[in-house]
Design a protein around this motif. Structure first.
Motif, PDB file in Angstrom:
ATOM      1  N   GLY A  94     -88.068 -29.694  39.702  1.00 20.88           N
ATOM      2  CA  GLY A  94     -88.997 -30.763  39.666  1.00 20.88           C
ATOM      3  C   GLY A  94     -87.676 -31.795  39.681  1.00 20.88           C
ATOM      4  O   GLY A  94     -86.624 -31.706  38.885  1.00 20.88           O
ATOM      5  N   ASN A  95     -88.389 -32.822  39.193  1.00 16.25           N
ATOM      6  CA  ASN A  95     -86.787 -34.229  39.868  1.00 16.25           C
ATOM      7  C   ASN A  95     -87.110 -34.428  37.967  1.00 16.25           C
ATOM      8  O   ASN A  95     -88.477 -33.649  36.988  1.00 16.25           O
ATOM      9  CB  ASN A  95     -87.130 -35.738  40.516  1.00 16.25           C
ATOM     10  CG  ASN A  95     -86.960 -35.275  41.437  1.00 16.25           C
ATOM     11  OD1 ASN A  95     -85.647 -34.114  42.191  1.00 16.25           O
ATOM     12  ND2 ASN A  95     -87.696 -36.332  42.486  1.00 16.25           N
ATOM     13  N   ASP A  96     -85.579 -35.059  37.352  1.00 17.46           N
ATOM     14  CA  ASP A  96     -86.421 -36.095  36.014  1.00 17.46           C
ATOM     15  C   ASP A  96     -87.243 -36.527  35.474  1.00 17.46           C
ATOM     16  O   ASP A  96     -87.690 -36.377  34.142  1.00 17.46           O
ATOM     17  CB  ASP A  96     -85.043 -36.490  35.817  1.00 17.46           C
ATOM     18  CG  ASP A  96     -84.387 -35.457  35.342  1.00 17.46           C
ATOM     19  OD1 ASP A  96     -84.112 -34.593  35.603  1.00 17.46           O
ATOM     20  OD2 ASP A  96     -83.053 -36.062  35.032  1.00 17.46           O
ATOM     21  N   ASN A  97     -88.150 -37.031  36.536  1.00 16.11           N
ATOM     22  CA  ASN A  97     -89.083 -38.029  36.785  1.00 16.11           C
ATOM     23  C   ASN A  97     -90.361 -37.863  36.327  1.00 16.11           C
ATOM     24  O   ASN A  97     -91.630 -37.926  36.490  1.00 16.11           O
ATOM     25  CB  ASN A  97     -88.881 -39.420  37.288  1.00 16.11           C
ATOM     26  CG  ASN A  97     -88.459 -38.860  38.578  1.00 16.11           C
ATOM     27  OD1 ASN A  97     -88.661 -37.934  38.971  1.00 16.11           O
ATOM     28  ND2 ASN A  97     -89.200 -40.048  39.604  1.00 16.11           N
ATOM     29  N   GLU A  98     -90.311 -35.949  37.084  1.00 18.67           N
ATOM     30  CA  GLU A  98     -91.638 -35.720  36.715  1.00 18.67           C
ATOM     31  C   GLU A  98     -91.561 -33.793  36.345  1.00 18.67           C
ATOM     32  O   GLU A  98     -91.667 -33.053  36.728  1.00 18.67           O
ATOM     33  CB  GLU A  98     -91.933 -34.704  37.966  1.00 18.67           C
ATOM     34  CG  GLU A  98     -92.397 -36.552  39.412  1.00 18.67           C
ATOM     35  CD  GLU A  98     -92.431 -35.295  40.860  1.00 18.67           C
ATOM     36  OE1 GLU A  98     -92.677 -34.769  41.273  1.00 18.67           O
ATOM     37  OE2 GLU A  98     -93.326 -36.385  41.540  1.00 18.67           O
ATOM     38  N   VAL A 145     -89.640 -39.407  27.556  1.00 20.04           N
ATOM     39  CA  VAL A 145     -91.159 -39.353  27.186  1.00 20.04           C
ATOM     40  C   VAL A 145     -92.028 -40.748  28.539  1.00 20.04           C
ATOM     41  O   VAL A 145     -91.153 -40.805  29.574  1.00 20.04           O
ATOM     42  CB  VAL A 145     -90.976 -40.943  26.547  1.00 20.04           C
ATOM     43  CG1 VAL A 145     -92.260 -41.820  26.132  1.00 20.04           C
ATOM     44  CG2 VAL A 145     -90.264 -40.085  24.969  1.00 20.04           C
ATOM     45  N   ARG A 146     -93.515 -40.439  28.974  1.00 19.25           N
ATOM     46  CA  ARG A 146     -94.351 -40.748  29.137  1.00 19.25           C
ATOM     47  C   ARG A 146     -94.143 -42.194  30.199  1.00 19.25           C
ATOM     48  O   ARG A 146     -93.938 -42.676  28.485  1.00 19.25           O
ATOM     49  CB  ARG A 146     -95.280 -40.211  29.301  1.00 19.25           C
ATOM     50  CG  ARG A 146     -96.700 -40.306  30.383  1.00 19.25           C
ATOM     51  CD  ARG A 146     -98.428 -40.468  29.674  1.00 19.25           C
ATOM     52  NE  ARG A 146     -98.952 -41.068  31.034  1.00 19.25           N
ATOM     53  CZ  ARG A 146    -100.349 -41.455  30.702  1.00 19.25           C
ATOM     54  NH1 ARG A 146    -101.023 -40.651  29.733  1.00 19.25           N
ATOM     55  NH2 ARG A 146    -101.004 -41.715  31.769  1.00 19.25           N
ATOM     56  N   ASP A 147     -93.865 -42.576  31.555  1.00 12.09           N
ATOM     57  CA  ASP A 147     -93.666 -43.832  31.878  1.00 12.09           C
ATOM     58  C   ASP A 147     -95.503 -44.552  31.427  1.00 12.09           C
ATOM     59  O   ASP A 147     -95.861 -44.647  32.585  1.00 12.09           O
ATOM     60  CB  ASP A 147     -93.241 -43.816  32.970  1.00 12.09           C
ATOM     61  CG  ASP A 147     -92.596 -45.198  33.412  1.00 12.09           C
ATOM     62  OD1 ASP A 147     -92.515 -45.997  32.312  1.00 12.09           O
ATOM     63  OD2 ASP A 147     -92.359 -46.371  34.195  1.00 12.09           O
ATOM     64  N   LEU A 148     -94.877 -45.058  29.875  1.00 14.49           N
ATOM     65  CA  LEU A 148     -96.492 -46.462  30.066  1.00 14.49           C
ATOM     66  C   LEU A 148     -96.133 -46.902  29.166  1.00 14.49           C
ATOM     67  O   LEU A 148     -95.010 -47.538  28.177  1.00 14.49           O
ATOM     68  CB  LEU A 148     -97.586 -45.324  28.333  1.00 14.49           C
ATOM     69  CG  LEU A 148     -98.032 -43.812  29.392  1.00 14.49           C
ATOM     70  CD1 LEU A 148     -99.081 -43.850  27.929  1.00 14.49           C
ATOM     71  CD2 LEU A 148     -99.357 -44.588  30.611  1.00 14.49           C
ATOM     72  N   PRO A 205     -93.543 -26.576  42.825  1.00 11.86           N
ATOM     73  CA  PRO A 205     -94.581 -27.483  41.920  1.00 11.86           C
ATOM     74  C   PRO A 205     -95.337 -26.320  40.765  1.00 11.86           C
ATOM     75  O   PRO A 205     -95.617 -24.949  41.127  1.00 11.86           O
ATOM     76  CB  PRO A 205     -95.074 -27.980  42.802  1.00 11.86           C
ATOM     77  CG  PRO A 205     -94.210 -27.665  44.003  1.00 11.86           C
ATOM     78  CD  PRO A 205     -94.359 -26.595  44.086  1.00 11.86           C
ATOM     79  N   ARG A 206     -96.165 -27.936  39.943  1.00 11.23           N
ATOM     80  CA  ARG A 206     -97.482 -26.710  38.975  1.00 11.23           C
ATOM     81  C   ARG A 206     -98.182 -26.032  39.482  1.00 11.23           C
ATOM     82  O   ARG A 206     -98.579 -27.109  41.061  1.00 11.23           O
ATOM     83  CB  ARG A 206     -97.200 -27.972  38.048  1.00 11.23           C
ATOM     84  CG  ARG A 206     -98.415 -27.449  37.239  1.00 11.23           C
ATOM     85  CD  ARG A 206     -98.409 -28.600  35.722  1.00 11.23           C
ATOM     86  NE  ARG A 206     -99.381 -29.700  36.439  1.00 11.23           N
ATOM     87  CZ  ARG A 206     -99.221 -30.752  35.587  1.00 11.23           C
ATOM     88  NH1 ARG A 206     -99.478 -30.610  34.395  1.00 11.23           N
ATOM     89  NH2 ARG A 206    -100.704 -31.764  36.061  1.00 11.23           N
ATOM     90  N   VAL A 207     -98.946 -25.482  39.210  1.00 11.49           N
ATOM     91  CA  VAL A 207    -100.374 -24.603  39.743  1.00 11.49           C
ATOM     92  C   VAL A 207    -101.163 -24.004  38.571  1.00 11.49           C
ATOM     93  O   VAL A 207    -101.801 -24.049  38.580  1.00 11.49           O
ATOM     94  CB  VAL A 207     -99.682 -23.090  40.786  1.00 11.49           C
ATOM     95  CG1 VAL A 207     -98.659 -23.484  41.891  1.00 11.49           C
ATOM     96  CG2 VAL A 207     -98.922 -21.916  39.807  1.00 11.49           C
ATOM     97  N   ASP A 208    -100.898 -24.861  37.356  1.00 15.96           N
ATOM     98  CA  ASP A 208    -101.836 -24.201  36.568  1.00 15.96           C
ATOM     99  C   ASP A 208    -101.316 -24.795  35.226  1.00 15.96           C
ATOM    100  O   ASP A 208     -99.931 -25.181  35.381  1.00 15.96           O
ATOM    101  CB  ASP A 208    -101.602 -22.466  36.513  1.00 15.96           C
ATOM    102  CG  ASP A 208    -102.530 -21.734  36.464  1.00 15.96           C
ATOM    103  OD1 ASP A 208    -103.857 -22.239  36.742  1.00 15.96           O
ATOM    104  OD2 ASP A 208    -102.038 -20.634  36.925  1.00 15.96           O
ATOM    105  N   ARG A 209    -102.253 -25.758  34.425  1.00 12.70           N
ATOM    106  CA  ARG A 209    -102.006 -25.948  33.084  1.00 12.70           C
ATOM    107  C   ARG A 209    -103.619 -25.630  32.039  1.00 12.70           C
ATOM    108  O   ARG A 209    -104.515 -25.248  32.962  1.00 12.70           O
ATOM    109  CB  ARG A 209    -102.255 -26.994  33.674  1.00 12.70           C
ATOM    110  CG  ARG A 209    -103.424 -28.382  34.075  1.00 12.70           C
ATOM    111  CD  ARG A 209    -103.486 -29.815  34.715  1.00 12.70           C
ATOM    112  NE  ARG A 209    -102.815 -30.423  33.457  1.00 12.70           N
ATOM    113  CZ  ARG A 209    -103.763 -31.530  33.384  1.00 12.70           C
ATOM    114  NH1 ARG A 209    -104.152 -31.840  34.599  1.00 12.70           N
ATOM    115  NH2 ARG A 209    -103.456 -32.532  32.568  1.00 12.70           N
ATOM    116  N   THR A 210    -102.948 -25.041  31.441  1.00 23.45           N
ATOM    117  CA  THR A 210    -103.946 -25.167  30.322  1.00 23.45           C
ATOM    118  C   THR A 210    -103.534 -25.794  28.713  1.00 23.45           C
ATOM    119  O   THR A 210    -102.613 -26.298  28.428  1.00 23.45           O
ATOM    120  CB  THR A 210    -103.506 -23.556  29.333  1.00 23.45           C
ATOM    121  OG1 THR A 210    -104.996 -23.327  29.334  1.00 23.45           O
ATOM    122  CG2 THR A 210    -102.858 -22.810  29.685  1.00 23.45           C
TER     123      THR A 210
END
Length: 350
Positions: A94-98, A145-148, A205-210
């Motif tokens: 993925g890209n740096d922004n993802e 860092v998350r873009d918030l 791409p992401r297929v799992d998260r925990t």
């Protein structure tokens, strides 16, 4: 032709339900020991002695490609997060922004003091960020860092990621200077909010998260983070309240013939001290109806799995409790945990 002989319903109990998070987070649910020597930050985790370790993805059907362990240490200058991950195709395309979208970690922190700790909105003293050990298939760490709006003026300084590939996956080390949070002074006894989310891919791409302590609710609010305490060293006698992360549990229930199967990944924090791990099945009145001593097996990467099972065909429908207890050689309880399970149709029991 499909086989209908033994359908399996998988019930993974690795994260809080959203509605339960607010009640649980008020208690300390883990600790972070102080590093007893400087860490090399070479990505290999060779000098993380005494770390608090929380396994994740327990019970995943592809555990050999998903299992992970987060490690935690701190000193006066930094917070350290280690990761040991079983992964047959470590990569991040993925890209740096993802940076969440691949083999990566989403990291959450709340260092606010007093009543501000665990407040719903993100703000000064909190952090949600992403880091990965990889750029495509190369060990070339990246972080962001998350873009918030809450982090618009936040400048992350001195953070570092190091990693190394292994025969069974990869290891990674993350260093976060406390100086990024000037209102927080690290010392023994302080409590912070934290969570670590392991993101997994299969080369794409992401297929799992925990998550270790919470769940997707952490993305929306620091109120979902787990609360952990900075300590000097791990005291084996004080670990009893932390069974949820030291004995992460998955339960699978057969839908055709009443068997309940349990899998636990025993945290390395306690593994050497656990002489016996026993699982009991209790009815609504607290009576022990079934007992499983199970068996332990250590897999590549040092992941020790306990498996046990309970035959339930002869039990009336109802709500039962699985109680897991880890004891030392003298029979003292190191830690324990319980989970509710439904057998049959509880309404019939009435």
């Amino acid at each position: 032709m499909p086989c209908w002989k033994l359908p399996i319903l998988l019930v993974t109990l690795g994260a809080f339900l959203p509605g339960a998070a607010s009640a649980q987070e008020k208690s300390v649910v883990g600790v972070i020991p102080k590093a007893q020597k400087p860490l090399k930050m070479d990505g290999k985790l060779t000098d993380w002695d005494g770390a608090f370790v929380t396994p994740v993805h327990v019970g995943h059907p592809d555990f050999a490609n998903r299992g992970g362990q987060f490690l935690y240490l701190w000193d006066e200058k930094n917070l350290y997060i280690g990761l040991k991950c079983l992964d047959q195709k470590p990569a991040h395309v993925g890209n740096d922004n993802e940076l969440y979208n691949g083999d990566a970690v989403e990291f959450y922190l709340d260092t606010r003091r007093g009543d501000k700790l665990g407040a719903a909105p993100f703000g000064p003293g909190t952090l949600h960020m992403f880091y990965t050990a990889f750029t495509k298939t190369d060990v070339k760490p990246r972080l962001r860092v998350r873009d918030l709006p809450a982090f618009k003026d936040f400048k992350l300084q001195g953070a570092e990621v190091a990693a190394a590939k292994t025969a069974w996956g990869y290891t990674a080390e993350f260093k976060l200077p406390w100086a990024n949070f000037p209102d927080f002074a690290p010392k023994i006894g302080e409590i912070i909010g934290i969570d670590c989310e392991l993101c997994s891919s299969d080369g794409g791409p992401r297929v799992d998260r925990t998550f270790v302590y919470s769940g997707p609710a952490a993305v929306g609010s620091p109120s979902a983070f787990g609360r952990v305490q900075l300590v000097d060293k791990i005291d084996l006698g004080s670990l009893r309240p932390y069974g949820r992360v030291l004995l992460p549990l998955s339960l699978a229930k057969s839908a055709n013939y009443a068997w309940l199967y349990g899998t636990v990944c025993v945290s390395p924090t306690i593994e050497a001290s656990v002489a016996k791990l026993e699982g009991k099945l209790l009815d609504a009145g607290g009576k022990v109806r079934k007992t499983a001593t199970g068996s332990r097996k250590t897999q590549d990467g040092g992941f020790t799995l306990w498996t046990g099972s309970w035959e339930m065909f002869d039990l009336p429908p109802g709500v039962y409790t699985v109680e897991l207890v880890a004891t030392d050689k003298a029979g003292g309880v190191i830690t324990s945990r319980t989970e509710k399970v439904i057998h049959g149709n509880p309404s019939l029991a009435k």
